[in-house]
Enzyme design. Structure first.
Site, PDB file in Angstrom:
ATOM      1  N   MET A   4      -8.447   7.887   0.846  1.00  0.00           N
ATOM      2  CA  MET A   4      -9.695   8.504   2.116  1.00  0.00           C
ATOM      3  C   MET A   4      -9.885   9.867   1.824  1.00  0.00           C
ATOM      4  O   MET A   4      -9.283  10.557   1.904  1.00  0.00           O
ATOM      5  CB  MET A   4      -8.316   7.816   3.443  1.00  0.00           C
ATOM      6  CG  MET A   4      -8.289   6.983   3.245  1.00  0.00           C
ATOM      7  SD  MET A   4      -6.944   6.921   4.912  1.00  0.00           S
ATOM      8  CE  MET A   4      -6.277   5.437   4.934  1.00  0.00           C
ATOM      9  N   MET A  39     -10.927  -5.988   6.007  1.00  0.00           N
ATOM     10  CA  MET A  39     -10.431  -4.864   6.886  1.00  0.00           C
ATOM     11  C   MET A  39     -10.002  -6.124   7.848  1.00  0.00           C
ATOM     12  O   MET A  39     -10.899  -6.008   8.651  1.00  0.00           O
ATOM     13  CB  MET A  39     -10.828  -3.678   6.644  1.00  0.00           C
ATOM     14  CG  MET A  39     -11.698  -2.551   5.477  1.00  0.00           C
ATOM     15  SD  MET A  39      -9.777  -2.751   4.522  1.00  0.00           S
ATOM     16  CE  MET A  39      -9.415  -1.602   5.863  1.00  0.00           C
ATOM     17  N   SER A  95       1.243  -1.285  -0.109  1.00  0.00           N
ATOM     18  CA  SER A  95       0.179   0.280   0.047  1.00  0.00           C
ATOM     19  C   SER A  95       0.994   1.346  -0.196  1.00  0.00           C
ATOM     20  O   SER A  95       1.664   1.258   1.262  1.00  0.00           O
ATOM     21  CB  SER A  95      -1.082  -0.031   1.150  1.00  0.00           C
ATOM     22  OG  SER A  95      -1.755   1.272   1.746  1.00  0.00           O
ATOM     23  N   MET A 133     -12.039   4.343   0.198  1.00  0.00           N
ATOM     24  CA  MET A 133     -13.109   4.424   1.685  1.00  0.00           C
ATOM     25  C   MET A 133     -13.336   5.837   2.076  1.00  0.00           C
ATOM     26  O   MET A 133     -12.997   6.658   2.383  1.00  0.00           O
ATOM     27  CB  MET A 133     -11.189   4.737   2.810  1.00  0.00           C
ATOM     28  CG  MET A 133     -10.785   3.193   2.223  1.00  0.00           C
ATOM     29  SD  MET A 133      -9.902   2.732   4.294  1.00  0.00           S
ATOM     30  CE  MET A 133      -8.377   2.884   2.675  1.00  0.00           C
ATOM     31  N   ASP A 136      -6.558  -6.362   3.921  1.00  0.00           N
ATOM     32  CA  ASP A 136      -6.293  -4.948   4.380  1.00  0.00           C
ATOM     33  C   ASP A 136      -5.865  -4.203   5.904  1.00  0.00           C
ATOM     34  O   ASP A 136      -6.898  -4.151   6.264  1.00  0.00           O
ATOM     35  CB  ASP A 136      -6.173  -4.027   3.390  1.00  0.00           C
ATOM     36  CG  ASP A 136      -6.011  -2.983   3.684  1.00  0.00           C
ATOM     37  OD1 ASP A 136      -4.591  -2.521   4.467  1.00  0.00           O
ATOM     38  OD2 ASP A 136      -6.101  -1.497   2.652  1.00  0.00           O
TER      39      ASP A 136
END
Length: 222
Positions: free
Chosen positions: A40, A141, A11, A72, A179
């Site tokens: 995000m 998640m 990531s 997200m 993740d």
């Protein structure tokens, strides 16, 4: 698709953005073929990360890599086209932000991309059963989304196993991604629980030698 399962997907949220291109190149030298981009918005999650411009720049650093964009964000449908243009190969959206989940998935598909659905730690897998036949990937998640460097939530192992069982029973072909909190100590166990793609941020990019760390993580998977 230039990847072989199981996959390590660094990531870039955890990368040094003053050396983003170099960090990505170091990761690909170690064998990385899949890059994960955490987007995000400061609304759905309590943090703001980056937008399509960074994804586009990252793609230039690794044009052969598979780019997976994890939205997200609230109202993800409004931003899909921007990330398509930035070079995304797969876009995943959260069950929790999509009141019309089928529509959101079809919105991604119309651009010819692979699609993914994401569930937070407290969200039951049964909520996404209606779309499992429509997606290419399900992301579990294993931390509450919003910040890097969190510890892996132990109940995620059971959730991964449950999802793998659902996939087998329904005879479906979606990939399982995890993740949050994946590191050298648990990556093998995470894979054995059912994950095909392991997202790792700080455990990759905080290493002094990123290439060597990637090789070490991939060796654990093999």
């Amino acid at each position: 698709m230039n990847f072989e399962l199981p996959v390590l997907a660094p990531s870039i949220l955890a990368a040094d953005f003053t050396k983003l291109g170099k960090n990505i190149e170091d990761a690909t030298k170690g064998g990385v073929t899949w890059i994960h981009c955490d987007i995000m918005d400061g609304h759905f999650v309590p943090n703001i990360s980056y937008g399509p411009g960074i994804v586009k720049a990252a793609k230039k650093a690794a044009p052969e890599a598979f780019f997976d964009v994890h939205l997200m964000i609230e109202n993800p449908d409004d931003y899909v086209e921007n990330f398509v243009e930035a070079g995304a190969d797969l876009i995943s959206v959260h069950y929790e932000t999509c009141p019309h989940l089928h529509r959101s998935i079809q919105n991604i598909k119309k651009y010819g991309l692979m699609t993914g659905v994401v569930v937070n730690p407290a969200t039951s897998l049964h909520n996404i059963e209606p779309v499992l036949a429509d997606v290419d990937l399900v992301l579990i998640m294993s931390v509450n989304p919003g910040f890097g460097g969190q510890s892996f939530i132990e109940s995620s192992y059971e959730k991964l196993s449950e999802l793998a069982k659902m996939r087998e029973e329904k005879e479906l072909g979606f990939l399982i991604q995890v993740d949050g909190g994946v590191n050298l100590k648990n990556i093998k166990k995470v894979s054995e629980a059912g994950a095909d793609i392991m997202v790792a941020g700080s455990s990759v990019f905080s290493a002094e030698d990123i290439t060597a760390r990637v090789e070490e993580l991939i060796e654990k998977l093999r």
